[in-house]
Design a protein around this motif. Structure first.
Motif, PDB file in Angstrom:
ATOM      1  N   GLU A 287      32.484 -12.001  -9.620  1.00 28.83           N
ATOM      2  CA  GLU A 287      31.495 -12.188  -8.559  1.00 28.83           C
ATOM      3  C   GLU A 287      31.888 -11.442  -7.294  1.00 28.83           C
ATOM      4  OE1 GLU A 287      31.370 -16.430  -8.469  1.00 28.83           O
ATOM      5  OE2 GLU A 287      29.730 -16.552  -9.934  1.00 28.83           O
ATOM      6  N   SER A 288      33.192 -11.354  -7.034  1.00 28.44           N
ATOM      7  CA  SER A 288      33.645 -10.617  -5.854  1.00 28.44           C
ATOM      8  C   SER A 288      33.440  -9.116  -6.038  1.00 28.44           C
ATOM      9  CB  SER A 288      35.120 -10.915  -5.564  1.00 28.44           C
ATOM     10  OG  SER A 288      35.960 -10.302  -6.517  1.00 28.44           O
TER      11      SER A 288
ATOM     12  N   ARG B 149      37.527 -19.751 -14.778  1.00 31.28           N
ATOM     13  CA  ARG B 149      36.869 -19.748 -13.467  1.00 31.28           C
ATOM     14  C   ARG B 149      37.360 -18.625 -12.569  1.00 31.28           C
ATOM     15  NH1 ARG B 149      38.604 -25.628 -11.719  1.00 31.28           N
ATOM     16  NH2 ARG B 149      38.558 -25.798 -13.990  1.00 31.28           N
ATOM     17  N   PHE B 150      38.617 -18.222 -12.749  1.00 31.72           N
ATOM     18  CA  PHE B 150      39.157 -17.197 -11.870  1.00 31.72           C
ATOM     19  C   PHE B 150      38.677 -15.804 -12.276  1.00 31.72           C
ATOM     20  CE2 PHE B 150      42.151 -20.773 -11.666  1.00 31.72           C
ATOM     21  CZ  PHE B 150      42.047 -21.058 -10.314  1.00 31.72           C
TER      22      PHE B 150
ATOM     23  N   GLN C 205      35.259 -15.713 -10.743  1.00 28.90           N
ATOM     24  CA  GLN C 205      35.339 -15.485  -9.296  1.00 28.90           C
ATOM     25  C   GLN C 205      35.625 -14.022  -8.986  1.00 28.90           C
ATOM     26  OE1 GLN C 205      38.215 -18.238  -7.706  1.00 28.90           O
ATOM     27  NE2 GLN C 205      36.946 -20.036  -8.137  1.00 28.90           N
TER      28      GLN C 205
END
Length: 239
Positions: free
Chosen positions: A178-179, A171-172, A175
């Motif tokens: 996506e950033s 998940r990280f 993330q």
């Protein structure tokens, strides 16, 4: 039943955060579709009127956006859209993207069978969007200008990469990817790539799929490494 004060406060906090996030997404769309090109001034009051909200969520959204580097704030002058990425910033962004995506590919390889159909669908959408851009180019006699004309193609390109990143099951990593996505789109704007690397990108994505199908655990990593090296070379050439 009477709502407790702390419950009401919590609900108000959620609503305010949702409003701020909605404003953030709306302003981000303006930055990426060419409505507000690099260097443009961003008036809090004007944005609030345009979006039909109070100045507070606009201010909060711009503060949040400032942390991403997409906008900058100058004392007494307010906010402006960040200038195009310079060659050094481009190189750093491409380096960060390469590190992240190679790590994702390594972790996705054991799950190839489960995500390969989705990757092929994403590639088909990428090929179709590339065809549409070529047709538009032929109709106008020149490459279409501006992010809005190429948005479908850019989104399809990025979705191909996201399928692999999601398959890494971290998940990280997702993330972080996506950033980076808004900056990746800014890189395309800064490099003014337009459709100049369209054929190369489509062909390189096909090679990545073939690498996953090969059964060689190292092949997908090398195929992605080669693709991102090509993206970096083409981006910096156009900068």
């Amino acid at each position: 039943m009477t709502t407790k004060p702390n419950a009401r406060a919590a609900a108000g906090s959620v609503d305010r955060r949702a409003l701020r996030d909605g404003v953030y997404d709306a302003v981000l769309e303006m930055l990426l579709d060419g409505t507000t090109p690099p260097g443009s001034s961003l008036s809090i009051d004007s944005l609030a009127r345009e979006l039909g909200v109070s100045p507070t969520p606009v201010r909060e959204a711009l503060v949040q956006m400032e942390h991403t580097g997409l906008v900058s704030r100058t004392a007494l002058k307010g906010y402006r859209v960040a200038p195009p990425l310079g060659p050094e910033q481009m190189a750093e962004l491409l380096d960060a993207r390469t590190m992240l995506e190679l790590a994702a590919v390594e972790r996705a390889v054991p799950h190839t069978e489960s995500f390969l159909p989705d990757l092929k669908i994403a590639h088909a959408e990428h090929v179709l969007s590339a065809h549409r851009v070529r047709r538009r180019q032929q109709q106008h006699g020149q490459p279409p200008k501006g992010y809005a004309d190429l948005r479908e193609y850019f989104n399809a390109d990025w979705e191909f990469h996201l399928v692999i990143i999601r398959a890494a099951r971290n998940r990280f990593l997702l993330q972080m990817a996506e950033s980076l996505s808004a900056h990746v789109h800014r890189l395309r704007q800064s490099a003014d790539l337009g459709v100049y690397d369209l054929d190369q990108a489509v062909a390189e994505h096909a090679e990545i799929i073939a690498a996953f199908e090969s059964g060689d655990d190292l092949a997908p990593v090398e195929a992605m490494r080669s693709h991102l090296a090509g993206v970096a070379e083409r981006s910096l050439e156009q900068a």
